[in-house]
Scaffold this active site. Sequence first.
Site, PDB file in Angstrom:
ATOM      1  N   GLU A   1      -2.476  -9.349   3.628  1.00  0.00           N
ATOM      2  CA  GLU A   1      -2.660  -9.780   5.022  1.00  0.00           C
ATOM      3  C   GLU A   1      -4.118  -9.712   5.455  1.00  0.00           C
ATOM      4  OE1 GLU A   1      -3.314  -5.589   5.404  1.00  0.00           O
ATOM      5  OE2 GLU A   1      -1.879  -6.708   4.203  1.00  0.00           O
TER       6      GLU A   1
ATOM      7  N   CYS B   1       0.822  -1.206   0.000  1.00  0.00           N
ATOM      8  CA  CYS B   1       0.000   0.000   0.000  1.00  0.00           C
ATOM      9  C   CYS B   1       0.863   1.266   0.000  1.00  0.00           C
ATOM     10  CB  CYS B   1      -0.977  -0.043   1.173  1.00  0.00           C
ATOM     11  SG  CYS B   1      -2.432   1.011   0.926  1.00  0.00           S
TER      12      CYS B   1
ATOM     13  N   HIS C   1      -3.880  -5.505  -0.078  1.00  0.00           N
ATOM     14  CA  HIS C   1      -3.535  -6.020   1.252  1.00  0.00           C
ATOM     15  C   HIS C   1      -3.568  -7.550   1.315  1.00  0.00           C
ATOM     16  CE1 HIS C   1      -3.287  -2.283   3.642  1.00  0.00           C
ATOM     17  NE2 HIS C   1      -4.036  -1.814   2.656  1.00  0.00           N
TER      18      HIS C   1
END
Length: 367
Positions: free
Chosen positions: A344, A257, A342
């Site tokens: 995660e 990001c 993302h």
Amino acid sequence: MSLNPRKKAILALSDGTVVHGRAIGHDGITGGELCFNTSMTGYQEIFTDPSYFGQLMMMTYPHIGNYGTQPRDDEARKVMVAGVICRAFSDEYSNPMADRSLQEYLEDNEITGISGVDTRMLVRHIREQGVMNAVISSTELDEKKLVEMAKNWDDMEGLELATKVTRSEAQTVNGKDEFRVAAFDYGIKQNIINNLNKRGCTLRIFPAKTSADEIKEWEADGYFFSNGPGDPTATAEYALEAVNYAKSTGKPMFGICLGHQLMALSEGLKTTKMFVGHRGANQPVKNLATGLVEISTQNHGFAVDEDSLDEKIADVTHINLNDGTIEGLKFKNFPGFSVQYHPEASPGPHDSAYLFDQFIDMMKEQK
């Protein structure tokens, strides 16, 4: 203690749009950039994502609050959004693992919100007009005053916010100590730390403004650059010292990001403010190496400018199938890669978790 459900609240946009609803959370006035998230679950993870700092979060899924909140779902030490907007808000919850209602959670974190508004109409309005600032109020109900307040709110473009959410001092988070990773906290999410820990990494997490000398002492096997809020060009004014030092070591680098944007800026690429950002858990991304499509969680209002791309600097590895924007880069002048989305993601999807393994494999090869 819940607010009276009949208590009035107003959402006023900077273009003069005004909608009425009922107050939720903390009684007061708040403002920021109005954005929306299309996720059906994970409202607590969204509200505690530091990348949303200073923004008003509108949830497009209509029913919010029905499973309460619990500490294990926090992605940061506190709620990061400036305010909450939803269609239907639930004061009661059915999750036996929850320790309090979303109403109590917002009150405890002093977050003001509004429910009972037509979120579908507002999402269409933003898609057509572009992202804009807004104000939520349950105390001041003068529409003209609130619209003027929204007009005068600080724009996200040019705003430096990573120092507002970073930790105050470096911290070591132990894993199995197979790899030593220097991680830079521009608003790092807890699940990023968890993903690196469970893969054998001990992290030294540095504040956003950290000198190269302090980083050097850690003697890392790899470098990670985190997500975070604000305009990447404003963050780059101080963050590129760390990025450039990491590049000079020749060790593997991974960015997510804002970290992805900073790595691109360090190589002379440019970033641009998007007309409407990507925020949700259902963004399709194509991996150009495998040809496979990943469903991803995303949260960004800026992107790497495709027109600034130079094939001598980086290859595009991932693209967004909705609008063709750059979602991943592999750099040619140093051993590093980055993604805009993302991997995660908590609570999910987890299609892109392999990127953490890719980072680990790069460190294994060097060791």
